[in-house]
Design a protein around this motif. Sequence first.
Motif, short mmCIF file in Angstrom:
data_model
loop_
_atom_site.label_atom_id
_atom_site.label_comp_id
_atom_site.label_asym_id
_atom_site.label_seq_id
_atom_site.Cartn_x
_atom_site.Cartn_y
_atom_site.Cartn_z
N GLU A 1 0.60 -1.31 -0.25
CA GLU A 1 -0.04 -0.28 -0.23
C GLU A 1 0.70 1.24 -0.08
OE1 GLU A 1 -3.06 0.48 0.25
OE2 GLU A 1 -3.81 -1.67 -0.37
N ARG A 2 2.04 1.09 0.44
CA ARG A 2 3.03 2.22 0.96
C ARG A 2 3.83 2.41 -0.85
NH1 ARG A 2 6.34 0.15 4.83
NH2 ARG A 2 4.41 0.55 5.98
N ARG A 3 3.69 1.49 -1.26
CA ARG A 3 4.38 1.02 -2.56
C ARG A 3 3.35 1.96 -3.61
NH1 ARG A 3 6.22 -4.23 -3.88
NH2 ARG A 3 6.91 -3.14 -5.50
N ILE A 4 2.04 2.25 -3.91
CA ILE A 4 1.26 2.88 -4.56
C ILE A 4 1.44 4.00 -4.25
CG2 ILE A 4 -0.95 1.98 -5.08
CD1 ILE A 4 -1.43 -0.41 -4.25
N GLU B 1 -3.98 3.94 -12.42
CA GLU B 1 -3.03 3.20 -12.04
C GLU B 1 -2.73 2.46 -11.08
OE1 GLU B 1 0.68 3.33 -15.39
OE2 GLU B 1 0.41 4.51 -13.73
N ALA B 2 -3.31 3.42 -10.14
CA ALA B 2 -2.92 3.08 -9.09
C ALA B 2 -4.18 2.91 -8.47
CB ALA B 2 -3.05 4.51 -8.31
N ALA B 3 -5.52 3.27 -9.37
CA ALA B 3 -6.50 2.71 -9.05
C ALA B 3 -6.96 1.04 -9.12
CB ALA B 3 -7.60 3.39 -9.52
N ARG B 4 -6.14 0.39 -10.22
CA ARG B 4 -6.46 -0.52 -10.58
C ARG B 4 -5.34 -1.63 -9.39
NH1 ARG B 4 -5.73 -0.07 -15.64
NH2 ARG B 4 -3.41 0.44 -15.87
N LEU B 5 -4.54 -1.05 -8.92
CA LEU B 5 -3.69 -1.86 -7.93
C LEU B 5 -3.39 -1.83 -6.22
CD1 LEU B 5 -0.21 0.30 -9.01
CD2 LEU B 5 -0.87 -2.40 -9.53
N SER C 1 3.05 -7.71 -5.86
CA SER C 1 3.96 -6.65 -5.56
C SER C 1 4.37 -6.60 -7.76
CB SER C 1 4.88 -7.94 -5.08
OG SER C 1 6.53 -7.52 -5.02
N ARG C 2 4.70 -7.63 -8.36
CA ARG C 2 4.83 -7.82 -9.92
C ARG C 2 4.37 -6.33 -10.23
NH1 ARG C 2 5.76 -13.35 -8.81
NH2 ARG C 2 3.53 -13.60 -10.17
N LYS C 3 2.87 -6.68 -10.10
CA LYS C 3 1.93 -5.40 -11.24
C LYS C 3 2.69 -4.23 -10.61
CE LYS C 3 -1.64 -8.23 -11.78
NZ LYS C 3 -3.20 -8.28 -11.63
N ILE C 4 2.51 -3.64 -9.08
CA ILE C 4 2.95 -2.25 -8.65
C ILE C 4 4.77 -1.68 -9.37
CG2 ILE C 4 3.79 -1.39 -6.76
CD1 ILE C 4 1.99 -2.85 -4.65
N LYS D 1 4.69 1.10 -12.15
CA LYS D 1 5.70 2.32 -11.19
C LYS D 1 7.29 2.58 -12.16
CE LYS D 1 6.79 2.94 -7.37
NZ LYS D 1 7.37 3.01 -5.94
N HIS D 2 7.29 1.45 -13.19
CA HIS D 2 8.21 1.55 -14.16
C HIS D 2 7.79 1.77 -15.59
CE1 HIS D 2 10.16 -0.02 -10.46
NE2 HIS D 2 10.71 0.90 -10.32
N ASP D 3 6.69 2.00 -15.96
CA ASP D 3 6.52 1.85 -17.12
C ASP D 3 6.49 3.53 -17.39
OD1 ASP D 3 4.42 2.98 -16.07
OD2 ASP D 3 2.53 1.56 -16.50
N LYS D 4 6.76 3.79 -18.98
CA LYS D 4 7.10 5.08 -19.47
C LYS D 4 5.26 5.92 -19.12
CE LYS D 4 9.81 4.00 -22.54
NZ LYS D 4 11.35 4.89 -22.67
#
Length: 107
Positions: free
Chosen positions: A37-40, A53-57, A93-96, A100-103
């Motif tokens: 949650e903190r990472r999101i 993205e955040a809503a989906r995560l 975790s992989r999705k997050i 976070k690292h996409d364009k």
Amino acid sequence: MKFVTFFAAAAMTASALPALAQPHSTPRIDQRQANQERRIEQGEKSGALNKKEAARLEKGQARVQRMENRAVADGKVTPKERARIEQAQNKQSRKIYKEKHDKQTAK
């Protein structure tokens, strides 16, 4: 008389402690949920995650939380349940990381 009152209060407190600790027997899972949650949240603040993205995560995190709640409901989390929850957490975790690292970034 004071001794009897003290002893009775101590006995009631001691008998209540296991009941309080019983329903929530997944501290490792809970800690990992909090970390994700903190990472999101951090991704939203930094702009690495946009609103969609955040809503989906967050939706994925809620799904994992429901899995945990169902597992804890009977008071015992089996090794099989724990493994399924941890597998779902790994996937989240992989999705997050990926989001976070996409364009895409927040505008």
